[in-house]
Write a protein that holds these residues in place. Structure first.
Motif, PDB file in Angstrom:
ATOM      1  N   LEU A   3       0.979  -1.123   0.130  1.00 33.82           N
ATOM      2  CA  LEU A   3      -0.043  -0.017  -0.134  1.00 33.82           C
ATOM      3  C   LEU A   3       0.845   1.106  -0.043  1.00 33.82           C
ATOM      4  O   LEU A   3       1.609   1.726   0.853  1.00 33.82           O
ATOM      5  N   GLU A   4       0.974   2.062  -1.156  1.00 32.14           N
ATOM      6  CA  GLU A   4       1.890   2.978  -1.307  1.00 32.14           C
ATOM      7  C   GLU A   4       1.305   4.469  -1.219  1.00 32.14           C
ATOM      8  O   GLU A   4       0.296   4.591  -1.963  1.00 32.14           O
ATOM      9  N   PRO A   5       2.087   5.215  -0.438  1.00 30.71           N
ATOM     10  CA  PRO A   5       1.401   6.599  -0.496  1.00 30.71           C
ATOM     11  C   PRO A   5       1.866   7.526  -1.568  1.00 30.71           C
ATOM     12  O   PRO A   5       2.874   6.888  -2.315  1.00 30.71           O
ATOM     13  N   CYS A   6       1.470   8.504  -1.712  1.00 25.58           N
ATOM     14  CA  CYS A   6       1.749   9.332  -3.111  1.00 25.58           C
ATOM     15  C   CYS A   6       2.242  10.730  -2.437  1.00 25.58           C
ATOM     16  O   CYS A   6       1.821  11.793  -2.344  1.00 25.58           O
ATOM     17  N   ASN A   7       3.229  10.414  -1.263  1.00 27.37           N
ATOM     18  CA  ASN A   7       3.850  11.430  -0.707  1.00 27.37           C
ATOM     19  C   ASN A   7       5.204  11.035  -0.052  1.00 27.37           C
ATOM     20  O   ASN A   7       5.183  10.062   0.683  1.00 27.37           O
ATOM     21  N   SER A   8       6.157  11.660  -0.430  1.00 31.54           N
ATOM     22  CA  SER A   8       7.562  11.319   0.017  1.00 31.54           C
ATOM     23  C   SER A   8       7.746  11.097   1.296  1.00 31.54           C
ATOM     24  O   SER A   8       8.608  10.482   1.867  1.00 31.54           O
ATOM     25  N   LEU A   9       6.910  11.878   2.180  1.00 32.15           N
ATOM     26  CA  LEU A   9       7.094  11.816   3.581  1.00 32.15           C
ATOM     27  C   LEU A   9       6.515  10.624   4.315  1.00 32.15           C
ATOM     28  O   LEU A   9       6.638  10.450   5.383  1.00 32.15           O
ATOM     29  N   TYR A  10       5.620  10.021   3.503  1.00 32.98           N
ATOM     30  CA  TYR A  10       5.089   8.508   4.137  1.00 32.98           C
ATOM     31  C   TYR A  10       6.071   7.365   3.522  1.00 32.98           C
ATOM     32  O   TYR A  10       6.297   7.507   2.361  1.00 32.98           O
ATOM     33  N   GLU A  11       5.897   6.254   4.320  1.00 34.60           N
ATOM     34  CA  GLU A  11       6.350   5.005   3.878  1.00 34.60           C
ATOM     35  C   GLU A  11       5.326   3.991   3.243  1.00 34.60           C
ATOM     36  O   GLU A  11       4.269   3.984   3.644  1.00 34.60           O
ATOM     37  N   THR A  12       5.763   3.329   2.253  1.00 32.16           N
ATOM     38  CA  THR A  12       4.881   2.342   1.796  1.00 32.16           C
ATOM     39  C   THR A  12       4.927   1.171   2.796  1.00 32.16           C
ATOM     40  O   THR A  12       5.861   0.616   3.530  1.00 32.16           O
ATOM     41  N   LYS A  13       3.750   0.579   3.074  1.00 32.22           N
ATOM     42  CA  LYS A  13       3.537  -0.485   4.172  1.00 32.22           C
ATOM     43  C   LYS A  13       3.154  -1.826   3.362  1.00 32.22           C
ATOM     44  O   LYS A  13       2.472  -1.757   2.327  1.00 32.22           O
ATOM     45  N   ILE A  14       4.013  -2.959   3.646  1.00 33.82           N
ATOM     46  CA  ILE A  14       3.598  -4.077   3.057  1.00 33.82           C
ATOM     47  C   ILE A  14       2.759  -5.222   3.903  1.00 33.82           C
ATOM     48  O   ILE A  14       3.396  -5.406   5.119  1.00 33.82           O
ATOM     49  N   PHE A  15       1.934  -5.886   3.393  1.00 31.87           N
ATOM     50  CA  PHE A  15       0.995  -6.813   4.201  1.00 31.87           C
ATOM     51  C   PHE A  15       0.969  -8.181   3.516  1.00 31.87           C
ATOM     52  O   PHE A  15       1.098  -8.060   2.431  1.00 31.87           O
ATOM     53  N   GLY A  16       0.598  -9.206   4.343  1.00 31.46           N
ATOM     54  CA  GLY A  16       0.231 -10.534   3.524  1.00 31.46           C
ATOM     55  C   GLY A  16      -1.190 -10.304   2.817  1.00 31.46           C
ATOM     56  O   GLY A  16      -1.793  -9.480   3.407  1.00 31.46           O
ATOM     57  N   ALA A  17      -1.227 -10.783   1.767  1.00 29.70           N
ATOM     58  CA  ALA A  17      -2.182 -10.738   0.737  1.00 29.70           C
ATOM     59  C   ALA A  17      -3.607 -10.926   1.746  1.00 29.70           C
ATOM     60  O   ALA A  17      -4.641 -10.662   1.323  1.00 29.70           O
TER      61      ALA A  17
END
Length: 228
Positions: free
Chosen positions: A196-210
């Protein structure tokens, strides 16, 4: 009184007829309504026939005919023409016969920053121009936060969401995480993981199990009020 699914199928068939000139196949109806089997479609069609909303033309394949819509009265030609001019469909929609606007449910706030509580049921509705809607049911949520600002999605915007669980990598979706938190993010599936990717470089992408992420719809459009 139609059930939500009956209303949804009726409007789906109506839109398909308006767009293509012929009724959708059972597979298209099953996929369009996210049903598990074609037998569910058959039951809905039978119920709509019994209530006088649909008619099957004998000895012809894919020959469903919409007799009337829930907001119409039988035999009203003027209403028939005004309803047929509407492009999009929604099981919650209350259509306006002389405008190109629809009412869709407004389901409170959704985070475009940190995930917040999952969206719930509401009695609030919002008017939405039909040209930002697609076939199928829609709902709206109010965006809070700035993590999607580089995609043009700002704090306070109203995000119009097409209900459904299907998506393509790169779509902006409402994602329900662990059946408890809903968020608006760009989504990418990689093997058994979902990013789940933000569209703002100040935030980090978060990875989850499907198995932890449930897509509740894809972004269809935005409504923004001018604020000084």
């Amino acid at each position: 009184m139609l059930t939500r699914k009956q209303h949804e199928l009726l409007m789906f068939i109506h839109q398909h007829l308006e767009t293509t000139g012929f009724s959708p196949s059972f597979d298209e109806m099953k996929d369009g309504l996210d049903l598990r089997s074609k037998s569910g479609v058959h039951r809905l069609i039978t119920a709509l026939e019994e209530r006088g909303f649909l008619r099957r033309r004998a000895h012809r394949a894919r020959a469903l005919e919409v007799v009337r819509l829930p907001t119409q009265k039988m035999g009203s030609d003027r209403q028939d023409k005004s309803i047929s001019s509407l492009r999009s469909v929604d099981p919650f929609i209350e259509s306006f016969s002389e405008t190109r606007a629809h009412k869709i449910p407004l389901l409170g706030n959704i985070a475009a920053g940190s995930p917040k509580e999952a969206i719930g049921e509401t009695n609030s509705y919002i008017d939405v121009p039909s040209d930002i809607l697609h076939a199928g049911p829609h709902y709206a949520v109010k965006v809070t936060g700035d993590s999607m600002c580089d995609a043009g999605i700002l704090d306070g915007d109203i995000a119009v969401i097409r209900l459904g669980s299907t998506f393509e990598n790169g779509d902006i979706v409402v994602a329900l995480v662990d059946k408890a938190e809903a968020t608006l993010k760009k989504i990418r599936k990689r093997g058994n993981s979902i990013a789940l990717e933000p569209c703002n470089s100040l935030y980090e992408t978060k990875i989850f199990g499907a198995d932890r992420v449930e897509v509740q719809g894809t972004l269809s459009g935005l409504i923004r009020s001018y604020r000084k």
